[in-house]
Structure formats: C-alpha cells, structure tokens
Design an enzyme around this catalytic site. Sequence first.
Site, PDB file in Angstrom:
ATOM      1  N   MET A 159      -1.625 -52.527 -38.419  1.00 55.95           N
ATOM      2  CA  MET A 159      -2.366 -53.516 -37.638  1.00 55.95           C
ATOM      3  C   MET A 159      -1.566 -53.919 -36.402  1.00 55.95           C
ATOM      4  O   MET A 159      -1.857 -54.932 -35.764  1.00 55.95           O
ATOM      5  CB  MET A 159      -2.702 -54.743 -38.482  1.00 55.95           C
ATOM      6  CG  MET A 159      -3.669 -54.429 -39.618  1.00 55.95           C
ATOM      7  SD  MET A 159      -4.719 -55.808 -40.121  1.00 55.95           S
ATOM      8  CE  MET A 159      -3.501 -57.031 -40.575  1.00 55.95           C
ATOM      9  N   HIS A 188       7.356 -53.183 -36.289  1.00 56.65           N
ATOM     10  CA  HIS A 188       8.767 -53.498 -36.484  1.00 56.65           C
ATOM     11  C   HIS A 188       9.447 -52.293 -37.128  1.00 56.65           C
ATOM     12  O   HIS A 188       8.827 -51.234 -37.322  1.00 56.65           O
ATOM     13  CB  HIS A 188       8.932 -54.753 -37.348  1.00 56.65           C
ATOM     14  CG  HIS A 188       8.148 -54.729 -38.633  1.00 56.65           C
ATOM     15  ND1 HIS A 188       8.447 -53.879 -39.674  1.00 56.65           N
ATOM     16  CD2 HIS A 188       7.067 -55.448 -39.034  1.00 56.65           C
ATOM     17  CE1 HIS A 188       7.606 -54.085 -40.667  1.00 56.65           C
ATOM     18  NE2 HIS A 188       6.751 -55.012 -40.312  1.00 56.65           N
ATOM     19  N   HIS A 220       7.692 -50.372 -39.951  1.00 58.32           N
ATOM     20  CA  HIS A 220       6.685 -49.393 -39.537  1.00 58.32           C
ATOM     21  C   HIS A 220       7.340 -48.112 -39.024  1.00 58.32           C
ATOM     22  O   HIS A 220       6.892 -47.004 -39.324  1.00 58.32           O
ATOM     23  CB  HIS A 220       5.808 -49.970 -38.424  1.00 58.32           C
ATOM     24  CG  HIS A 220       4.985 -51.153 -38.821  1.00 58.32           C
ATOM     25  ND1 HIS A 220       5.268 -52.427 -38.391  1.00 58.32           N
ATOM     26  CD2 HIS A 220       3.889 -51.257 -39.623  1.00 58.32           C
ATOM     27  CE1 HIS A 220       4.370 -53.264 -38.879  1.00 58.32           C
ATOM     28  NE2 HIS A 220       3.533 -52.589 -39.645  1.00 58.32           N
ATOM     29  N   GLY A 244       3.879 -48.543 -46.816  1.00 59.59           N
ATOM     30  CA  GLY A 244       5.045 -49.279 -47.276  1.00 59.59           C
ATOM     31  C   GLY A 244       4.724 -50.024 -48.558  1.00 59.59           C
ATOM     32  O   GLY A 244       3.628 -50.545 -48.733  1.00 59.59           O
ATOM     33  N   LYS A 262       5.977 -52.842 -49.512  1.00 55.79           N
ATOM     34  CA  LYS A 262       5.993 -54.303 -49.450  1.00 55.79           C
ATOM     35  C   LYS A 262       4.624 -54.833 -49.866  1.00 55.79           C
ATOM     36  O   LYS A 262       4.523 -55.804 -50.600  1.00 55.79           O
ATOM     37  CB  LYS A 262       6.351 -54.800 -48.054  1.00 55.79           C
ATOM     38  CG  LYS A 262       6.340 -56.337 -47.956  1.00 55.79           C
ATOM     39  CD  LYS A 262       6.686 -56.826 -46.573  1.00 55.79           C
ATOM     40  CE  LYS A 262       5.566 -56.557 -45.598  1.00 55.79           C
ATOM     41  NZ  LYS A 262       4.356 -57.394 -45.882  1.00 55.79           N
ATOM     42  N   MET A 272      10.741 -57.135 -44.082  1.00 56.23           N
ATOM     43  CA  MET A 272      10.186 -57.078 -42.738  1.00 56.23           C
ATOM     44  C   MET A 272       8.672 -57.238 -42.780  1.00 56.23           C
ATOM     45  O   MET A 272       7.987 -56.659 -43.618  1.00 56.23           O
ATOM     46  CB  MET A 272      10.547 -55.754 -42.073  1.00 56.23           C
ATOM     47  CG  MET A 272      12.007 -55.638 -41.717  1.00 56.23           C
ATOM     48  SD  MET A 272      12.365 -54.111 -40.807  1.00 56.23           S
ATOM     49  CE  MET A 272      14.116 -54.337 -40.516  1.00 56.23           C
ATOM     50  N   SER A 273       8.164 -58.037 -41.854  1.00 55.35           N
ATOM     51  CA  SER A 273       6.734 -58.295 -41.755  1.00 55.35           C
ATOM     52  C   SER A 273       6.411 -58.697 -40.331  1.00 55.35           C
ATOM     53  O   SER A 273       7.215 -59.382 -39.672  1.00 55.35           O
ATOM     54  CB  SER A 273       6.312 -59.411 -42.717  1.00 55.35           C
ATOM     55  OG  SER A 273       4.989 -59.846 -42.452  1.00 55.35           O
ATOM     56  N   ARG A 289       4.414 -60.894 -39.584  1.00 54.69           N
ATOM     57  CA  ARG A 289       4.230 -62.345 -39.603  1.00 54.69           C
ATOM     58  C   ARG A 289       5.554 -63.114 -39.519  1.00 54.69           C
ATOM     59  O   ARG A 289       5.544 -64.331 -39.298  1.00 54.69           O
ATOM     60  CB  ARG A 289       3.471 -62.762 -40.862  1.00 54.69           C
ATOM     61  CG  ARG A 289       1.996 -62.355 -40.862  1.00 54.69           C
ATOM     62  CD  ARG A 289       1.309 -62.828 -42.135  1.00 54.69           C
ATOM     63  NE  ARG A 289      -0.141 -62.694 -42.066  1.00 54.69           N
ATOM     64  CZ  ARG A 289      -0.816 -61.649 -42.497  1.00 54.69           C
ATOM     65  NH1 ARG A 289      -0.162 -60.617 -43.022  1.00 54.69           N
ATOM     66  NH2 ARG A 289      -2.134 -61.605 -42.404  1.00 54.69           N
TER      67      ARG A 289
END
Length: 312
Positions: A30, A34, A37, A153, A155, A190-191, A193
């Site tokens: 989306m 970072h 990705h 990922g 996560k 890592m996100s 957001r």
Amino acid sequence: MEVIREKQAMRDWTRAQRKAGERIAFIPTMGYLHEGHLSLVREAKLHATKVVVSVYVNSAQFAPGEDLSTYPRDFEGDLKRLKPLDVNVVFNPFDLYNRDSSTENFSGHETWIRVERLEKPLCGNDRPIFFRGVATIVAKLFNIIEPDVAIFGKKDYQQWRVIRRMVRDLDFAVEIIGCPISREEDGLAMSSRNVRLSATDRQNSLSISRSLREAEEAVKSGETDARVLEELVLKAITSAGGSVDYAKIVDQETLQEVKTVEFPVVFAVAARFGSVRLLDNMELQPPSLPPSNPVSPQPTPGPKLGHEIVFF
C-alpha cells in the site's frame, strides 16, 4: 523501471514476459515503503527473473472511522526507493472497484471473497470487513498480474495465512512465500504507520517486541502455559501505556487459541499507542522441536483443514 496504471497494460506486460520465458514475482504493497518492503523485493529476486511491485491503498479493507484518510502516502519516494533494486514494474492502478471516484462507497462492486474461519480470530474480531477487503484485492491483483510467486511479510501474520488459504482453496497457480519480520535496530517491527507515532509512544511501543522476546525465552526455559505467557506480554504493554487489542498464542495453521505450547504456535499481538495500531508476532517452537525455516514457502498441506472460501 516502468510505471503501469492500466489493468490491461499490466496483464499484457506479464504475458509478454512469460512468453519470453521469464518468471514473475509480485509484492503487493500500500506504499510508503520502508526497509521491510525492500527486503521483500530482494527475496523476490531470488525466486524470479522479473519483479512487479504494486502500490495501491486498498480502501476496501478500511471500515468507517479507521485510518484510511491518514494512511501515509509518498509515491515519488516509493519510486526512488525501488529504483536501485532493479524492480521491473511498479503497478500503481487507478481505482480497481468500478466505482464513482467521487464517492467512497462500493455500490458498483458486488463480488467479495471471504476466508470464513481464518478471518474471524485476532484482527477479525475488531475489523470484520478487513480480510474481506484483503482477500478480494489480492485475488484481483493476482488475476491482473498473473505472477508465478508472491512475497508477503509475516508481520501481518494472519493476512499471510488468509492469502495462503485463499490460494489453496481457489487453485491460484501462485507460490506464496512468507518472509520474516523486518525490525528497526531497537526491535520495533517495521510498519508504514510507525511514522505517526509520537516520540514517547515510539519509545513505549518497544514493550511489544521486548515482551515477545521475553516470552520466547520463557518457552525455551520450559514455560508452556499459554495464559502465563500471554499475561507476561499483556502486562508489559499496558504498563508502558499501550492498549492491547489482543495478545494471543494460536496454532500457526488454524489461528485457534491454544492452552499450552506443545507444537509450533505463533504469539500474535495487536496494540495501540496513541492513535496508532501496531502489529507484531513471534513464532514459537517447543524446546523439543528445532527452529522453523524463517522464509516460508507454501507447503503441501498436512491435516485437511477444509475449504473456507465463499463469494458474495
């Protein structure tokens, strides 16, 4: 690196590449990319000769009142991050739901995919339409891009499991690979957001990854009571000022809660610091079992878990 926005142009590109003998890897995102990705892109290049990355904020997975309007976006920055990795195509489509661009409703789109059981626990408890939106957009992207392999990922662990089940049940000819969580140097998952965290909340949110590591060490030391481990993490996060949506130890395949850690499980956490909802998880192995492979291709299913897909 080519940017493609039209569905048919994307489909034509992929088919031409495959006709030339190329193997296509796909990473759906989306945007606001970072290092997590980018690590998926590097993994993709190990499995294919051409790489496609999509950048599309999927509004169908956001319920009213969720953070669609504040979800971070930086398309030009995304292109700069991807170019050094020799990505072949960035698919940045216009609206994929055949709706009036001036509205936020989906009156023009009637078909949805639901993975009935896997979507219900964990995030599904508080976000009842989320996985309907995820499964539908991923199926649409698979139909448009027609990849040989797709990289996700872990996560977003439940999302990865939902997509694997959808691929199995609907016979998509796509290999699904799950990659380990990418973390900041201090351990925060890592996100996209994370950029919305205040400095205080950013520091306090480290309680999530730290307590998960404590739970992992406790299991290695012989603690197998899931409630004891869950309470450890719950207390650590709430003591740091977080609000916990869930902190559950569940079966890795079915995502159903377990009472003891006797086989491979995942400790899944969703917690809020300020207005930001963060996800993290830790795959746990009983001390008697060897560590799992961190990069997880879609295996041949073991126990029959049944067919879960329904269309609306």
